[in-house]
Design an enzyme around this catalytic site. Structure first.
Site, PDB file in Angstrom:
ATOM      1  N   ASN A  31       1.004  -1.169  -0.018  1.00  0.00           N
ATOM      2  CA  ASN A  31      -0.104   0.101  -0.050  1.00  0.00           C
ATOM      3  C   ASN A  31       1.028   1.333   0.026  1.00  0.00           C
ATOM      4  O   ASN A  31       2.106   1.128   0.150  1.00  0.00           O
ATOM      5  CB  ASN A  31      -0.961   0.098   1.258  1.00  0.00           C
ATOM      6  CG  ASN A  31      -0.244  -0.022   2.513  1.00  0.00           C
ATOM      7  OD1 ASN A  31       0.717   0.579   2.816  1.00  0.00           O
ATOM      8  ND2 ASN A  31      -0.384  -1.183   3.118  1.00  0.00           N
ATOM      9  N   ASP A  53      -4.058  -6.029   4.532  1.00  0.00           N
ATOM     10  CA  ASP A  53      -5.330  -6.771   5.067  1.00  0.00           C
ATOM     11  C   ASP A  53      -5.209  -8.006   4.475  1.00  0.00           C
ATOM     12  O   ASP A  53      -5.841  -9.004   5.111  1.00  0.00           O
ATOM     13  CB  ASP A  53      -6.641  -6.185   4.887  1.00  0.00           C
ATOM     14  CG  ASP A  53      -6.575  -4.879   6.141  1.00  0.00           C
ATOM     15  OD1 ASP A  53      -6.074  -5.216   7.110  1.00  0.00           O
ATOM     16  OD2 ASP A  53      -7.305  -3.887   5.796  1.00  0.00           O
ATOM     17  N   LYS A 112       8.922 -16.892 -10.862  1.00  0.00           N
ATOM     18  CA  LYS A 112       7.958 -15.771 -11.337  1.00  0.00           C
ATOM     19  C   LYS A 112       6.936 -16.359 -12.053  1.00  0.00           C
ATOM     20  O   LYS A 112       7.017 -17.276 -12.940  1.00  0.00           O
ATOM     21  CB  LYS A 112       9.014 -15.163 -12.397  1.00  0.00           C
ATOM     22  CG  LYS A 112       8.305 -13.814 -12.709  1.00  0.00           C
ATOM     23  CD  LYS A 112       9.312 -13.036 -13.748  1.00  0.00           C
ATOM     24  CE  LYS A 112       8.642 -11.928 -14.427  1.00  0.00           C
ATOM     25  NZ  LYS A 112       9.412 -11.197 -15.438  1.00  0.00           N
ATOM     26  N   PHE A 156      -4.433   3.406  14.545  1.00  0.00           N
ATOM     27  CA  PHE A 156      -4.703   4.253  13.481  1.00  0.00           C
ATOM     28  C   PHE A 156      -5.917   3.801  12.831  1.00  0.00           C
ATOM     29  O   PHE A 156      -6.069   2.672  12.413  1.00  0.00           O
ATOM     30  CB  PHE A 156      -3.576   4.668  12.765  1.00  0.00           C
ATOM     31  CG  PHE A 156      -2.422   5.571  13.402  1.00  0.00           C
ATOM     32  CD1 PHE A 156      -2.034   5.428  14.182  1.00  0.00           C
ATOM     33  CD2 PHE A 156      -2.722   6.673  12.836  1.00  0.00           C
ATOM     34  CE1 PHE A 156      -1.180   6.245  14.920  1.00  0.00           C
ATOM     35  CE2 PHE A 156      -1.671   7.998  13.456  1.00  0.00           C
ATOM     36  CZ  PHE A 156      -1.142   7.532  14.139  1.00  0.00           C
ATOM     37  N   LYS A 212     -13.728   0.373  15.498  1.00  0.00           N
ATOM     38  CA  LYS A 212     -12.416  -0.461  15.372  1.00  0.00           C
ATOM     39  C   LYS A 212     -11.688  -0.368  17.060  1.00  0.00           C
ATOM     40  O   LYS A 212     -11.103  -1.311  17.402  1.00  0.00           O
ATOM     41  CB  LYS A 212     -11.341   0.190  14.440  1.00  0.00           C
ATOM     42  CG  LYS A 212     -11.789  -0.055  12.976  1.00  0.00           C
ATOM     43  CD  LYS A 212     -10.683   0.638  12.224  1.00  0.00           C
ATOM     44  CE  LYS A 212     -11.108   0.477  10.612  1.00  0.00           C
ATOM     45  NZ  LYS A 212     -10.450   1.095   9.542  1.00  0.00           N
ATOM     46  N   LYS A 229     -10.985  -3.660  18.746  1.00  0.00           N
ATOM     47  CA  LYS A 229      -9.426  -4.155  19.027  1.00  0.00           C
ATOM     48  C   LYS A 229      -8.970  -3.815  20.352  1.00  0.00           C
ATOM     49  O   LYS A 229      -7.778  -3.988  20.685  1.00  0.00           O
ATOM     50  CB  LYS A 229      -8.658  -3.203  18.251  1.00  0.00           C
ATOM     51  CG  LYS A 229      -8.978  -3.585  16.531  1.00  0.00           C
ATOM     52  CD  LYS A 229      -7.851  -3.279  15.490  1.00  0.00           C
ATOM     53  CE  LYS A 229      -8.603  -3.274  14.285  1.00  0.00           C
ATOM     54  NZ  LYS A 229      -7.538  -3.558  13.211  1.00  0.00           N
TER      55      LYS A 229
HETATM   56  N1  CTP Z   1      -3.904  -3.365  11.882  1.00  0.00           N
HETATM   57  C1  CTP Z   1      -3.231  -4.569  12.313  1.00  0.00           C
HETATM   58  N2  CTP Z   1      -3.101  -5.669  11.643  1.00  0.00           N
HETATM   59  C2  CTP Z   1      -3.958  -5.820  10.623  1.00  0.00           C
HETATM   60  C3  CTP Z   1      -4.692  -4.686  10.106  1.00  0.00           C
HETATM   61  C4  CTP Z   1      -4.505  -3.578  10.726  1.00  0.00           C
HETATM   62  O1  CTP Z   1      -2.809  -4.526  13.596  1.00  0.00           O
HETATM   63  N3  CTP Z   1      -3.831  -7.137   9.748  1.00  0.00           N
HETATM   64  C5  CTP Z   1      -4.090  -2.247  12.715  1.00  0.00           C
HETATM   65  C6  CTP Z   1      -3.278  -1.153  12.131  1.00  0.00           C
HETATM   66  O2  CTP Z   1      -1.864  -0.790  12.194  1.00  0.00           O
HETATM   67  C7  CTP Z   1      -4.061   0.162  12.607  1.00  0.00           C
HETATM   68  C8  CTP Z   1      -5.492  -0.564  12.928  1.00  0.00           C
HETATM   69  O3  CTP Z   1      -5.160  -1.887  13.138  1.00  0.00           O
HETATM   70  O4  CTP Z   1      -3.606   0.634  13.752  1.00  0.00           O
HETATM   71  C9  CTP Z   1      -6.702  -0.118  12.196  1.00  0.00           C
HETATM   72  O5  CTP Z   1      -6.125  -0.583  10.821  1.00  0.00           O
HETATM   73  P1  CTP Z   1      -7.183  -0.340   9.550  1.00  0.00           P
HETATM   74  O6  CTP Z   1      -6.714  -0.943   8.170  1.00  0.00           O
HETATM   75  O7  CTP Z   1      -7.756   1.168   9.506  1.00  0.00           O
HETATM   76  O8  CTP Z   1      -8.759  -1.387   9.964  1.00  0.00           O
HETATM   77  P2  CTP Z   1      -8.953  -2.738   9.865  1.00  0.00           P
HETATM   78  O9  CTP Z   1      -9.123  -3.614  11.008  1.00  0.00           O
HETATM   79  O10 CTP Z   1      -7.731  -3.299   8.842  1.00  0.00           O
HETATM   80  O11 CTP Z   1     -10.228  -2.605   8.955  1.00  0.00           O
HETATM   81  P3  CTP Z   1     -10.493  -1.975   7.437  1.00  0.00           P
HETATM   82  O12 CTP Z   1      -9.204  -2.229   6.540  1.00  0.00           O
HETATM   83  O13 CTP Z   1     -11.581  -3.112   6.890  1.00  0.00           O
HETATM   84  O14 CTP Z   1     -10.810  -0.809   7.356  1.00  0.00           O
END
Ligand code: CTP
Length: 395
Positions: free
Chosen positions: A204, A273, A283, A316, A330, A334
């Protein structure tokens, strides 16, 4: 963060004087009032007019111009930094010789002093110079560098003035109250990379700047800081224990290894994610309509949220839109103490900018909307909030 700080910048006669112009410029840009004092030799390398232009203030070179110049200069100064500092000036400081405006000012000055030496390596290694440096260090003066490398005279060795960014960091650190002493802060940053094959990956747009800024600020404020970062094109912050990782599994393992000794965890990383269900060992050749099956990566923050104990957990939420409800979900899901929401579609916010626009939401539901600001300033606001809500150090 340097707003209202009065800094005396002593400049002595070394070829590195040109780098001192950048120091004056950067400190001024960060809000400091920089007053430059130059020795006669320094003026042979760069004109005082250059320093006047970048600092926007008069530059002083002469002890006898003005009334009690050395006494007046130190009044209300928060810090004296000498960069570059020659062997001559260092030795004068150590022996209490006061024969020009800078050495006289030093003798009068009672606040923190930083010195960035710059000289030929044989001069630097000379026992008498080393003795003088040790003497000054013993009296509490902070030395930054010098570094090894190619010297202006063409020789290789120790003696190059420290990098401007390291000097600026030392100034900021010296001017920062150590209110996080005893805290052990674990920060994650950057993106993760999930391999498709040995050449390609999913990732990303995260640059890592926010997490790096938080780790830097935590260290400056006296915390023990550990930074776990996915691939980022940033220099690891000085004094911070740095652990580079590649993918979400690596990041999870590193977080779990460092979690128990931490008093707070700040997950600024943009963890992917999804990861390919299978990583091809070779490859993948070009084909039309390639389908890659994805699996969910471990949710690191959710996992440590379950074992948090008294640790302070900050997450975040980078969203496309000001989705406060989603950020609150969230936070609850969490088991966080605080979440920092930012709408990455806003100008100046989100990935790869030096600035951010954030909304801080606490566990109790307090919402603080912050304006556009440098990530460095946002880092301090997040740490301030953490300290207000969790002043205790023990997990
Ligand atoms: N995070 C994490 N592990 C993951 C995904 C996210 O620890 N696999 C943490 C990120 O570092 C951030 C928080 O969870 O502090 C929220 O991440 P975000 O991507 O906004 O939310 P998600 O829980 O992944 O949900 P979505 O992507 O569906 O919005």
């Amino acid at each position: 963060m340097l707003n209202g700080k009065n800094i005396l910048l002593g400049v002595t006669g070394s070829i590195a004087v040109y780098k001192a112009v950048e120091i004056a410029r950067r400190l001024t840009e960060d809000g400091a009032n920089v007053t430059v004092v130059m020795t006669e030799s320094a003026c042979r390398f760069v004109s005082p007019t250059t320093f006047e232009a970048v600092s926007g203030r008069p530059v002083y070179t002469n002890l006898f111009e003005g009334y009690f110049r050395h006494i007046n200069l130190v009044k209300e100064s928060h810090l004296l930094i000498v960069a570059p500092a020659t062997a001559n000036t260092i030795s004068k400081f150590a022996c209490g010789i006061a024969d020009n405006l800078l050495s006289t000012t030093y003798l009068v000055y009672e606040g923190p002093v930083l010195i960035a030496p710059a000289m030929n390596s044989r001069m630097y290694k000379k026992p008498v110079v080393q003795k003088n440096i040790k003497e000054l260090a013993k009296s509490g003066i902070i030395f930054i560098g010098p570094e090894s490398g190619k010297l202006a005279c063409g020789e290789d060795g120790i003696g190059r003035m420290a990098e401007v960014s390291d000097i600026i960091e030392s100034v900021k650190s010296a001017l920062t109250t150590k209110d996080l002493t005893g805290h052990n802060i674990l920060v994650t940053a950057g993106p993760t990379r999930e391999s498709i094959d040995p050449i390609r990956f999913l990732s990303n747009r995260s640059s890592g700047k926010m997490g790096f800024a938080i780790a830097t600020a935590a260290h400056r404020r006296g915390a023990k800081a550990t930074l776990i970062s996915g691939p980022a094109a940033l220099k690891p912050p000085d004094g911070v224990s740095f652990i580079p990782v590649d993918n979400a599994d690596d990041m999870r393992a590193a977080v779990l290894r460092n979690f128990y000794k931490s008093t707070s965890v700040i997950m600024a990383a943009a963890v992917c994610d999804f990861a390919p269900s299978v990583t091809s060992k070779s490859k993948i050749p070009k084909i039309n309509n390639l389908t890659i099956n994805l699996k969910e990566t471990p949710d690191i923050l959710k996992e440590i949220g379950r074992k948090k104990g008294k640790r302070f957990l900050i997450g975040f939420a980078a969203e496309t839109g000001m989705n406060i409800q989603r950020a609150k979900e969230k936070l609850r899901d969490k088991n966080l103490d605080l979440i920092v929401l930012n709408d990455v579609t806003q100008k100046g916010a989100g990935f790869d900018f030096d600035t951010n626009i954030a909304t801080i939401i606490t566990r109790k539901g307090e919402i603080t909307e912050l304006p556009l600001m440098k990530k460095e300033d946002l880092a301090n606001i997040i740490l301030d909030r953490m300290l207000q809500l969790s002043p205790k150090k023990n997990p």
